[in-house]
Design a protein around this motif. Structure first.
Motif, PDB file in Angstrom:
ATOM      1  N   GLU A 409      28.808  62.669  59.497  1.00 20.14           N
ATOM      2  CA  GLU A 409      28.511  60.924  59.650  1.00 20.14           C
ATOM      3  C   GLU A 409      28.516  60.278  58.090  1.00 20.14           C
ATOM      4  O   GLU A 409      28.372  59.208  57.865  1.00 20.14           O
ATOM      5  N   LEU A 410      27.764  61.376  57.373  1.00 16.27           N
ATOM      6  CA  LEU A 410      27.367  60.938  55.981  1.00 16.27           C
ATOM      7  C   LEU A 410      28.788  60.856  55.064  1.00 16.27           C
ATOM      8  O   LEU A 410      28.492  60.601  53.735  1.00 16.27           O
ATOM      9  N   LEU A 411      29.600  61.715  55.287  1.00 13.71           N
ATOM     10  CA  LEU A 411      30.828  61.916  54.426  1.00 13.71           C
ATOM     11  C   LEU A 411      31.533  60.499  53.872  1.00 13.71           C
ATOM     12  O   LEU A 411      31.922  60.567  52.719  1.00 13.71           O
ATOM     13  N   PRO A 412      31.633  59.615  54.709  1.00 16.29           N
ATOM     14  CA  PRO A 412      32.173  58.151  54.081  1.00 16.29           C
ATOM     15  C   PRO A 412      31.256  57.545  53.119  1.00 16.29           C
ATOM     16  O   PRO A 412      31.801  56.770  52.266  1.00 16.29           O
ATOM     17  N   THR A 413      29.818  57.964  53.022  1.00 16.23           N
ATOM     18  CA  THR A 413      29.206  57.118  52.273  1.00 16.23           C
ATOM     19  C   THR A 413      29.452  58.012  50.705  1.00 16.23           C
ATOM     20  O   THR A 413      28.564  57.338  49.645  1.00 16.23           O
ATOM     21  N   VAL A 414      29.769  59.116  50.319  1.00 15.94           N
ATOM     22  CA  VAL A 414      29.900  59.781  49.245  1.00 15.94           C
ATOM     23  C   VAL A 414      31.394  59.676  48.722  1.00 15.94           C
ATOM     24  O   VAL A 414      32.148  59.603  49.516  1.00 15.94           O
ATOM     25  N   THR A 415      31.612  59.749  47.542  1.00 12.51           N
ATOM     26  CA  THR A 415      32.957  60.175  46.792  1.00 12.51           C
ATOM     27  C   THR A 415      33.208  61.346  46.243  1.00 12.51           C
ATOM     28  O   THR A 415      32.219  62.436  46.249  1.00 12.51           O
TER      29      THR A 415
END
Length: 426
Positions: A409-415
């Motif tokens: 779930e944290l993947l969309p918050t990183v580049t």
């Protein structure tokens, strides 16, 4: 009448002058010792025995000297003003040319970047400034951006580029040839690289140097062609090109990848025997090579030697240690590396922490792996997509699906990282 007992060296010099420059008198014409009053200024003190000059003669002499002095000063002033006007005119012309070249280069780079974003294929190099093409090519090759480099520069248009450079009055030099050789080598276009090298050898004004040798050796060493690399090294040495520390680092890296550890040791002994100082790159290459080979004793010896030589370890050094201990199944040794980091001033980066996450995941030390993102925040680093994907893989492999879901779930918050590297950049 001239005296007959002249200096022999002066006579010889005069004879030489008379033979090389016919028509020029051997000596200047004799000047009468009698001087006219109009060109003589009395400077010696008067004595009673000397006749005094008339007041009118002295006044004429002073006026004549002043007139000549003023004339000389005016001539000098005119020459100075003419020189300043010429310099000002040249500066204006140079400024106009510089502005046009700068605008041309900026427009060229804008075209390159715009075309790269639109993915329209290779750019017509004939419409670009040759030097700008080489600069853009060098930037992308240095950053390992091969696709972008191919779009900027069509490798099959080298001769056209060199012709354009000649039309612009830019003669290829050693740097030009070295850039092309390095680009062809890293793109694994060895026939083209050899063609450029042959053309460079045919140019008497551009002789290969250590950079040329290093680019050639690196090209063959990176793909495991050790015999070809060694033959090229011998040919360059026969041509009188001396190796440097970077040359030996390339040999060490190539032998390490090919698992030729005896040849690595031979290069190390050669460097010590002939007083080539080991650099941080030298130590990083050797530590990584012996770590991958599982020779932890030799790896740790080199790390201690590195510190005794007062060479500060880098993140590349620490990544090699952590990776080697993970493959050897020694988590306690990784703890020793972290204690070393706490007592040193080594600046850590995201690559090191990703390596640490991967090591703990391989060792199934999931509690230690979970604490790594917090360590990253304390060090001023942010987790990236590689950090989270590595943790997801470790949790999923060990059946911890709930933890893997939380991290997913944290993947969309990183580049994504700006530059993908398959190995540490030595």
């Amino acid at each position: 009448m001239l005296e007959t007992n002249q200096n022999p060296m002066a006579a010889a010099a005069a004879a030489s002058l008379s033979t090389t420059t016919p028509g020029v008198p051997l000596f200047p014409p004799l000047i009468s010792t009698r001087r006219t009053a109009s060109t003589r200024v009395q400077v010696s003190p008067r004595t009673d025995s000397e006749p005094s000059s008339s007041p009118s003669s002295t006044a004429l002499t002073v006026v004549d000297e002043r007139t000549r002095r003023i004339a000389r000063e005016l001539d000098e002033l005119k020459r100075r003003e003419a020189k300043e006007r010429k310099e000002l005119r040249d500066r204006k012309v140079a400024s106009q040319k510089a502005v046009s070249v700068i605008l041309w280069r900026e427009a060229t780079k804008a075209v390159i970047d715009k075309s790269g974003r639109k993915k329209k294929g290779p750019i017509n190099s004939k419409k670009l400034l040759p030097r700008t093409v080489l600069e853009a090519l060098h930037e992308r090759v240095a950053a390992l951006r091969w696709e972008s480099a191919l779009k900027v520069f069509a490798f099959d248009k080298v001769q056209s580029l060199l012709s354009d450079m000649a039309n612009h009055g830019i003669k290829p030099n050693t740097v030009t040839y070295n850039t092309l050789i390095d680009a062809f080598g890293k793109a694994r276009k060895f026939s083209e690289m050899e063609s450029i090298l042959v053309e460079m050898l045919a140019d008497r004004d551009c002789q290969p140097d250590a950079w040329t040798m290093n680019s050639t050796l690196r090209a063959f060493g990176n793909i495991g062609q050790i015999e070809t690399m060694e033959k090229c090294y011998e040919k360059f040495q026969t041509a009188g090109i001396q190796p440097n520390v970077q040359t030996f680092n390339i040999l060490l890296d190539s032998y390490g990848k090919a698992e030729e550890y005896k040849k690595m040791s031979a290069v190390m002994e050669y460097m010590q025997r002939y007083h080539y100082s080991w650099t941080i790159v030298t130590f990083n290459i050797m530590i990584d090579a012996f770590g991958k080979a599982g020779d932890l004793k030799q790896m740790e010896y080199l790390f201690r030697l590195m510190r005794s030589e007062r060479i500060k370890p880098s993140c590349v050094t620490l990544c090699s240690l952590v990776r080697a201990y993970a493959h050897a199944g020694k988590p306690e040794k990784i703890g020793g590396v972290l204690r070393f980091v706490e007592n040193s001033d080594v600046l850590l980066d995201t690559v090191f922490f990703n390596c640490l996450v991967d090591a703990y995941g391989r060792l199934r030390c999931l509690a230690e792996m979970k604490a790594v993102p917090e360590m990253m925040k304390q060090s001023g680093c942010k987790p990236d997509i590689i950090t989270y994907r590595t943790m997801i893989k470790a949790y999923s492999f060990n059946g911890m699906d709930s933890h893997a879901k939380e991290i997913r779930e944290l993947l969309p918050t990183v580049t994504r990282p700006s530059l993908k590297r398959d190995k540490p950049d030595f």
